[in-house]
Design a protein around this motif. Structure first.
Motif, PDB file in Angstrom:
ATOM      1  N   GLY A   1     120.674 -74.678 -19.057  1.00  0.00           N
ATOM      2  CA  GLY A   1     120.402 -74.209 -17.704  1.00  0.00           C
ATOM      3  C   GLY A   1     120.031 -72.746 -17.637  1.00  0.00           C
ATOM      4  O   GLY A   1     119.267 -72.326 -16.743  1.00  0.00           O
ATOM      5  N   ARG A   2     120.536 -71.938 -18.557  1.00  0.00           N
ATOM      6  CA  ARG A   2     120.235 -70.498 -18.544  1.00  0.00           C
ATOM      7  C   ARG A   2     118.771 -70.206 -18.835  1.00  0.00           C
ATOM      8  O   ARG A   2     118.294 -69.101 -18.562  1.00  0.00           O
ATOM      9  CB  ARG A   2     121.128 -69.775 -19.553  1.00  0.00           C
ATOM     10  N   LYS A   3     118.059 -71.194 -19.369  1.00  0.00           N
ATOM     11  CA  LYS A   3     116.637 -70.994 -19.660  1.00  0.00           C
ATOM     12  C   LYS A   3     115.796 -70.945 -18.385  1.00  0.00           C
ATOM     13  O   LYS A   3     114.745 -70.306 -18.355  1.00  0.00           O
ATOM     14  CB  LYS A   3     116.106 -72.135 -20.540  1.00  0.00           C
ATOM     15  N   TYR A   4     116.256 -71.634 -17.360  1.00  0.00           N
ATOM     16  CA  TYR A   4     115.417 -71.836 -16.177  1.00  0.00           C
ATOM     17  C   TYR A   4     115.762 -70.820 -15.091  1.00  0.00           C
ATOM     18  O   TYR A   4     116.135 -71.159 -13.965  1.00  0.00           O
ATOM     19  CB  TYR A   4     115.547 -73.278 -15.689  1.00  0.00           C
ATOM     20  N   THR A   5     115.613 -69.547 -15.453  1.00  0.00           N
ATOM     21  CA  THR A   5     115.978 -68.450 -14.561  1.00  0.00           C
ATOM     22  C   THR A   5     114.893 -67.384 -14.570  1.00  0.00           C
ATOM     23  O   THR A   5     114.030 -67.352 -15.443  1.00  0.00           O
ATOM     24  CB  THR A   5     117.305 -67.794 -14.999  1.00  0.00           C
TER      25      THR A   5
END
Length: 802
Positions: free
Chosen positions: A592-596
């Motif tokens: 999830g941290r990739k999609y920021t």
């Protein structure tokens, strides 16, 4: 001639009274000097602001103008609203001095205060400064505007002041569905009272306006007027003002409305004039109470300030509408009415910040609308302020309602409340599975939070929120003595937990699936996703989606499985509710941290690419309102909560700091719905995204009010060595907590107003020595934490690692 001179002399005496410090208008300006105001960004003077009361609000631009705003009712979402009707599109003013006419629509500085705001027009002529103050009292169907003229020279100045009202008495969105038909407006002027009255020719919709009683106004031709949509009319007045040297004059304008009669509107106008100071200081007191409840002090001043103002923002959204009740809208300018899911998120933040009354009234309003519309436990999605429901409810809103009822009980311990609303939870869970689970696998079909066309299979957020709903309903049923029902609900929750961690998990992507469906379902969606990614120039997403499509052709068409297509933010909801297996949670959170980007989490992950980390400017939204490419506060808050749930407060803090980069970006004191400056300029569920991770996770306050116990497990970011929170309301109790950490030592102090309540305080087991009031004590150790149980008005725990 003599009578005219006497008349003008009397006017000058009345206006000169505005120079006295005891004058009520000067009192307001003086009081603002003692309040903290936040100045706006000059680049955003042509963007909106709000001044709000619970019955009326005003929306205009920060430069003082009133352009057509909004898309929900195109061009009509700004101006002055008194739901369910609009009063005015706005107003304009002109000053004529020394032969020069100047329109007051190009303000140079906007200053926002918690419950009012000011526009500075600067020095418009030699030594003459003008600013404009807006104030909307609560509980009244009107507002007040004040123009302050400061004469900085020693010479007297005479100015001609004109003001134009742009009336537009019209119904709210969906008004036609309830018989609210907009007709032409008409305006009349009463010379005796010096007031204007406007009326919609087909309805008892009125707005009236005037200045201070006794100051006669002269009707004039339009000046500095602006064009706006609708069937409204314009009316102007003028007055000559004389300002002595080195003096200040304040000119008031009062505006009131009514959906009953002209007399009612005029009575409100009189009330506005006669109760100005008491209304001002009453509202100030109310906002001070909001400030003091759950007041935090943390090492990050910007985050602390954002948390404070998000509490104020929610108050701006409170809407009390006769015949409907009192609740809060979702956001301004386009969502001022009532939503199921927005309320369900926001209520959790309201509970953590002590706003019980607003919680109760909003729940009653949403419940009544849902019962009237559906009657089967289904919770509505969206309803206008005339009572017309636009969407009877997306699937996720019903399970989230169940958990909302549980959260209210946890914080209040109100058994009567639980008994009143548990039947709606019971009906809702029956509706969820009996009418929306055609294959009987406990996974309801239909739209969840992602309203992407066609994305209505078995959605991950619906599954996660359903798991939590059945788990929470089990606890409520047990409290109410429904043991068999409680066991049944828990069995369903356990089964859903297994399905979420098996059927929804897609190991290839290190993520929970967007949805479960057949290959045919996925193929219907994947072409649209490819077009979207290609349009946004995201080649990585196009390549990934085409590879997924090729793989689909090798799979049987009729077998259901989990699919990752969009990387929507809702794939993080299993961590948000705590149902994810720890190992899967670790992988999914990392994914999830990739999609920021620097402002937070993308609504749809395929909208991101590697350049996203450098996106620190304005959001380039589409011409027609759309969430395509958006980063939003709710997905960011959900990710922060999920990180905290699995022991990652530093990652949670990172999300909060990203979100806070939007604070005051366009509107001082507020955070836009879409980061940093798109969509609603203030949004209710921002309170969820701040208060839940801050109050219930960093400070670790978890109430069990029904049993008069408060569980406290602070989980602070590693960089925070000192933090405190004061006046957290838990039922009849009020607690404050301070946290200090340094050199392997930890000190936690807790004060509570109800000294007989139990406190269960947990600290990491790495702190091997624990002292209470200076005496070393033993403690239970569970799941890596030491638990200390006690009572008392004040407790101090000292712990060390050696």
């Amino acid at each position: 001639m003599r009578n005219t001179l006497v008349y003008l002399f009397l006017i000058s005496l009345l206006l000169a009274s505005c120079q006295e410090q005891s004058n009520p208008y000067a009192v307001l300006f003086n009081d603002l000097e003692n309040q903290e105001g936040l100045s706006g960004n000059a680049n955003y003077l042509n963007s909106p602001f709000v001044t709000a009361g619970d019955r009326v609000y005003l929306i205009g631009h920060q430069d003082g103008s009133f352009p057509d705003l909004g898309w929900h009712v195109e061009g009509e979402m700004g101006g002055i609203w008194m739901h369910p009707i609009k009063l005015m599109d706005g107003f304009s003013a002109q000053v004529e001095i020394e032969g020069q006419a100047i329109c007051l629509n190009q303000g140079q500085n906007f200053i926002n205060y918690p419950f009012s705001n000011r526009i500075h027009f600067g020095t418009i002529a030699s030594d003459l400064k003008i600013d404009r103050l807006h104030f909307v009292p609560d509980g009244r169907e009107g507002l007040a505007i004040f123009y302050r003229f400061e004469n900085g020279s020693s010479e007297e100045k005479s100015i001609d002041f004109s003001w134009v009202a742009q009336v537009d008495l019209r119904p709210v969105w969906l008004g036609d569905r309830s018989g609210m038909i907009d007709l032409e407006d008409e305006i009349n002027f009463n010379e005796l009272t010096g007031t204007f009255t406007a009326k919609d020719q087909g309805n008892d919709w009125y707005t009236v306006w005037g200045s201070e009683a006794g100051i006669p106004l002269t009707p004039r031709e339009e000046i500095c007027s602006f064009e706006s949509l609708g069937k409204g009319k314009k009316a102007a007045f003028g007055v000559n003002l004389t300002i002595p040297g080195n003096s200040t004059l304040i000119f008031p304008i009062f505006i009131a409305g009514s959906t009953e009669s002209e007399l009612k509107a005029l009575e409100t106008l009189a009330d506005l004039r006669n109760n100005l100071q008491s209304d001002w200081f009453s509202k100030k007191s109310n906002f001070q109470a909001v400030f003091e409840k759950s007041k935090i002090e943390i090492p990050d001043p910007e985050l602390q300030k954002a948390f404070e103002w998000v509490k104020y923002n929610t108050q701006w959204l409170v809407r009390e509408v006769p015949e409907m009740g009192r609740g809060f809208g979702a956001g301004l300018p386009d969502y001022p009415w009532y939503f199921g899911v927005d309320s369900e998120y926001t209520i959790q933040g309201l509970l953590a910040t002590g706003q019980k009354d607003l919680v109760y009234s909003t729940i009653a309003l949403i419940h009544n609308l849902s019962e009237k519309t559906n009657g089967n436990g289904r919770i509505i999605h969206e309803a206008s302020t005339n009572g017309v429901v636009f969407n009877p409810g997306n699937i996720n809103e019903t399970p989230q309602w169940v958990s909302t009822i549980w959260e209210v009980y946890r914080w209040t311990g109100d058994r009567e409340f639980l008994e009143k609303y548990f039947p709606s939870a019971e009906k809702g869970l029956n509706w969820l599975l009996e009418e929306n689970d055609s294959d009987g696998n406990l996974l309801a079909d239909g739209y969840g939070m992602m309203e992407i066309h066609g994305l209505k299979s078995e959605m991950i957020d619906v599954a996660a929120y359903s798991y939590k709903a059945f788990s929470d309903a089990s606890k409520m049923a047990e409290i109410l003595g429904k043991t068999a029902l409680s066991e049944s609900y828990q069995q369903t929750a356990d089964t859903l937990a297994e399905k979420i961690n098996s059927d929804f998990w897609v190991d290839e992507f290190g993520s929970y699936a967007d949805f479960i469906g057949t290959v045919e379902d996925a193929l219907h969606l994947i072409d649209g996703a490819i077009i979207r990614a290609d349009t946004l120039n995201k080649p990585w997403a196009v390549e990934e989606l085409k590879a997924t499509k090729a793989k689909l052709s090798t799979l049987p068409n009729d077998k259901k499985r989990g699919f990752v297509l969009y990387h929507n933010w809702v794939v993080n909801t299993p961590m948000e509710v705590g149902v994810a297996d720890p190992e899967k949670a670790k992988i999914a959170l990392e994914t999830g941290r990739k999609y920021t980007n620097p402002f937070g989490v993308f609504v749809t992950g395929i909208d991101r690419d590697e350049s996203a980390e450098n996106e620190d400017g304005s959001f380039a939204g589409s011409k027609a309102f759309s969430y395509t490419g958006a980063v939003m506060t709710l997905p960011t808050g959900v990710s922060a909560i999920g990180e905290n749930k699995y022991g990652n407060p530093d990652a949670a803090l990172d999300y909060l700091k990203r979100m806070t980069r939007s604070f005051g970006f366009a509107l001082p004191g507020s955070i836009y719905e879409v980061s940093p400056d798109y969509g609603m300029f203030t949004q209710a569920w921002n309170l969820y995204s701040y208060a839940v991770p801050m109050v219930t996770q960093f400070f670790g306050i978890q109430p069990d009010t029904g049993n008069k116990v408060i569980h406290i497990r602070p989980q602070m970011p590693s960089s925070w060595e000192n933090a405190s929170i004061q006046k957290v309301h838990v039922g009849e109790n009020e607690i404050s907590l301070s946290y200090q950490k340094s050199n392997g030592e930890l000190v936690i102090e807790v004060e509570q107003s109800e000294k007989k309540w139990g406190l269960s305080i947990e600290i990491p087991e790495s702190y091997s020595k624990v002292k209470i009031l200076g005496k070393e004590v033993s403690s239970d150790t569970q799941q890596g934490y030491r638990r200390i149980l006690m009572t008392g008005a004040k407790v101090r725990i000292e712990a060390s690692k050696n």
